[in-house]
Scaffold this motif. Sequence first.
Motif, mmCIF file in Angstrom:
data_model
loop_
_atom_site.group_PDB
_atom_site.id
_atom_site.type_symbol
_atom_site.label_atom_id
_atom_site.label_comp_id
_atom_site.label_asym_id
_atom_site.label_seq_id
_atom_site.Cartn_x
_atom_site.Cartn_y
_atom_site.Cartn_z
ATOM 1 N N VAL A 23 5.944 -59.295 20.453
ATOM 2 C CA VAL A 23 5.101 -58.175 20.029
ATOM 3 C C VAL A 23 5.380 -57.913 18.548
ATOM 4 C CG1 VAL A 23 4.502 -55.744 20.316
ATOM 5 C CG2 VAL A 23 5.116 -57.116 22.308
ATOM 6 N N LEU A 24 4.319 -57.807 17.763
ATOM 7 C CA LEU A 24 4.415 -57.450 16.350
ATOM 8 C C LEU A 24 3.722 -56.110 16.166
ATOM 9 C CD1 LEU A 24 3.295 -60.873 14.812
ATOM 10 C CD2 LEU A 24 5.614 -60.179 15.445
ATOM 11 N N THR A 25 4.381 -55.151 15.535
ATOM 12 C CA THR A 25 3.762 -53.845 15.367
ATOM 13 C C THR A 25 3.966 -53.301 13.958
ATOM 14 O OG1 THR A 25 5.667 -52.485 16.021
ATOM 15 C CG2 THR A 25 4.289 -53.330 17.783
ATOM 16 N N VAL A 26 2.965 -52.594 13.473
ATOM 17 C CA VAL A 26 3.036 -51.862 12.213
ATOM 18 C C VAL A 26 2.807 -50.395 12.548
ATOM 19 C CG1 VAL A 26 2.026 -51.504 9.936
ATOM 20 C CG2 VAL A 26 2.179 -53.821 10.877
ATOM 21 N N GLN A 27 3.767 -49.545 12.181
ATOM 22 C CA GLN A 27 3.701 -48.128 12.501
ATOM 23 C C GLN A 27 3.797 -47.317 11.215
ATOM 24 O OE1 GLN A 27 2.992 -47.070 15.410
ATOM 25 N NE2 GLN A 27 3.520 -48.726 16.814
ATOM 26 N N GLY A 29 3.390 -44.127 8.488
ATOM 27 C CA GLY A 29 3.705 -42.708 8.605
ATOM 28 C C GLY A 29 5.207 -42.506 8.662
ATOM 29 N N GLY A 30 5.614 -41.285 8.555
ATOM 30 C CA GLY A 30 7.032 -40.961 8.596
ATOM 31 C C GLY A 30 7.479 -40.669 10.012
ATOM 32 N N GLU A 87 5.087 -48.640 1.519
ATOM 33 C CA GLU A 87 3.690 -48.483 1.906
ATOM 34 C C GLU A 87 3.336 -49.504 2.971
ATOM 35 O OE1 GLU A 87 0.555 -47.598 -1.093
ATOM 36 O OE2 GLU A 87 2.130 -48.136 -2.521
ATOM 37 N N LEU A 88 2.465 -49.112 3.892
ATOM 38 C CA LEU A 88 2.009 -50.012 4.947
ATOM 39 C C LEU A 88 0.502 -49.894 5.118
ATOM 40 C CD1 LEU A 88 4.687 -49.601 7.785
ATOM 41 C CD2 LEU A 88 4.329 -51.601 6.343
ATOM 42 N N ILE A 89 -0.073 -50.919 5.746
ATOM 43 C CA ILE A 89 -1.463 -50.834 6.170
ATOM 44 C C ILE A 89 -1.536 -49.927 7.393
ATOM 45 C CG2 ILE A 89 -2.064 -53.105 5.263
ATOM 46 C CD1 ILE A 89 -1.715 -54.203 8.102
ATOM 47 N N GLU A 90 -2.714 -49.782 7.954
ATOM 48 C CA GLU A 90 -2.882 -48.947 9.146
ATOM 49 C C GLU A 90 -2.149 -49.556 10.339
ATOM 50 O OE1 GLU A 90 -3.469 -46.591 10.959
ATOM 51 O OE2 GLU A 90 -4.595 -45.126 9.805
ATOM 52 N N ARG A 91 -2.150 -48.823 11.427
ATOM 53 C CA ARG A 91 -1.430 -49.253 12.620
ATOM 54 C C ARG A 91 -1.970 -50.596 13.120
ATOM 55 N NH1 ARG A 91 -0.911 -46.403 18.562
ATOM 56 N NH2 ARG A 91 1.147 -47.212 19.055
ATOM 57 N N LEU A 92 -1.064 -51.434 13.579
ATOM 58 C CA LEU A 92 -1.423 -52.761 14.078
ATOM 59 C C LEU A 92 -0.453 -53.148 15.182
ATOM 60 C CD1 LEU A 92 -2.804 -55.615 13.865
ATOM 61 C CD2 LEU A 92 -1.100 -56.135 12.090
ATOM 62 N N ILE A 93 -0.978 -53.667 16.293
ATOM 63 C CA ILE A 93 -0.143 -54.172 17.385
ATOM 64 C C ILE A 93 -0.707 -55.524 17.810
ATOM 65 C CG2 ILE A 93 0.863 -53.726 19.654
ATOM 66 C CD1 ILE A 93 0.230 -50.784 19.296
ATOM 67 N N ILE A 94 0.163 -56.534 17.877
ATOM 68 C CA ILE A 94 -0.257 -57.879 18.276
ATOM 69 C C ILE A 94 0.644 -58.348 19.417
ATOM 70 C CG2 ILE A 94 -0.665 -60.259 17.525
ATOM 71 C CD1 ILE A 94 -0.776 -59.207 14.642
ATOM 72 N N PHE A 95 0.027 -58.775 20.504
ATOM 73 C CA PHE A 95 0.758 -59.264 21.669
ATOM 74 C C PHE A 95 0.596 -60.778 21.795
ATOM 75 C CE2 PHE A 95 -0.271 -54.855 22.649
ATOM 76 C CZ PHE A 95 0.903 -54.362 23.197
ATOM 77 N N ILE A 102 -6.304 -52.604 16.500
ATOM 78 C CA ILE A 102 -6.326 -51.879 15.237
ATOM 79 C C ILE A 102 -7.170 -50.620 15.409
ATOM 80 C CG2 ILE A 102 -5.996 -53.930 13.799
ATOM 81 C CD1 ILE A 102 -9.018 -53.871 13.232
ATOM 82 N N PRO A 103 -6.854 -49.533 14.695
ATOM 83 C CA PRO A 103 -7.674 -48.317 14.770
ATOM 84 C C PRO A 103 -8.955 -48.483 13.979
ATOM 85 C CG PRO A 103 -5.911 -48.000 13.207
ATOM 86 C CD PRO A 103 -5.682 -49.350 13.817
ATOM 87 N N VAL A 104 -9.982 -47.762 14.406
ATOM 88 C CA VAL A 104 -11.269 -47.774 13.716
ATOM 89 C C VAL A 104 -11.503 -46.456 13.000
ATOM 90 C CG1 VAL A 104 -13.769 -47.952 14.010
ATOM 91 C CG2 VAL A 104 -12.261 -49.452 15.310
ATOM 92 N N SER A 105 -11.049 -45.358 13.584
ATOM 93 C CA SER A 105 -11.241 -44.030 13.004
ATOM 94 C C SER A 105 -9.910 -43.479 12.497
ATOM 95 C CB SER A 105 -11.829 -43.067 14.048
ATOM 96 O OG SER A 105 -10.963 -42.960 15.165
ATOM 97 N N ASP A 106 -9.973 -42.539 11.553
ATOM 98 C CA ASP A 106 -8.765 -41.959 10.976
ATOM 99 C C ASP A 106 -7.917 -41.230 12.020
ATOM 100 O OD1 ASP A 106 -9.376 -42.929 8.476
ATOM 101 O OD2 ASP A 106 -10.338 -41.077 7.791
#
Length: 236
Positions: A23-27, A29-30, A87-95, A102-106
């Motif tokens: 699993v690869l994830t980008v989270q 925010g603080g 800094e990071l891009i938006e949330r991302l989860i890869i299985f 990936i999110p579409v809305s804020d």
Amino acid sequence: MLEGFEQINAALNLATAECHTEVLTVQPGGARPSLALTQALERDQPLIDRGVSIRTLYQHTARHSQGTLAYVERISTGKVEIRTLEELIERLIIFDRTVAFIPVSDDRRVALELRHPGLVDYLIKVFEQLWHRAVPLQEEVTYRSTPGGISGVQRTIAQLLIEGHVDEAIARRLGMNVRTCRAHIAKLATTLGSGSRAQLGYLIARSGILGRPSGPEQDCEGHPDHEDHEPDREGL
């Protein structure tokens, strides 16, 4: 297209149940809300029990969140690696390198479930680029030294300010609240002797904290004949 938290969580739970290797994830925010951490722990624990490797990217500000650190400690018994970036891009989860979310809305109430191999492979490459630049959680974050005692965070904020970002956008990108962001901007202004936002931008550019100081004599450097060149046109 997944609409609503219920549908999104159901898809994530199914992908978790079917995951067997990675699993690869980008989270971004603080500090994450306690409910989100609880849900994440419930979802991650079965993966850890099955020996699935997990690599997660947080922002540097998460290092100061007791809740996040407690969550990380709870899952550290498995094949888990945590790194942080400013800094990071938006949330991302890869299985299992086969399905990505990936999110579409804020507000993250709408998401995309991606299974096209080309898209998933592209997102994996993005993750690996970020991972290579990130700092392992157990290591101390070091910043490039800047003149006048300006911190690395303030240097990043300075860069975003001169790019035209407003306080709220800067805070969101760096995973901090707006109040903290404005405190950093105030310290930056005091250090550079600025009395206004307009002057602050000018002083940042002249100070050299983002690189070489700029000035009228350097505006045309590298372009002695001042010709306008049409940019190359090429596809993605």
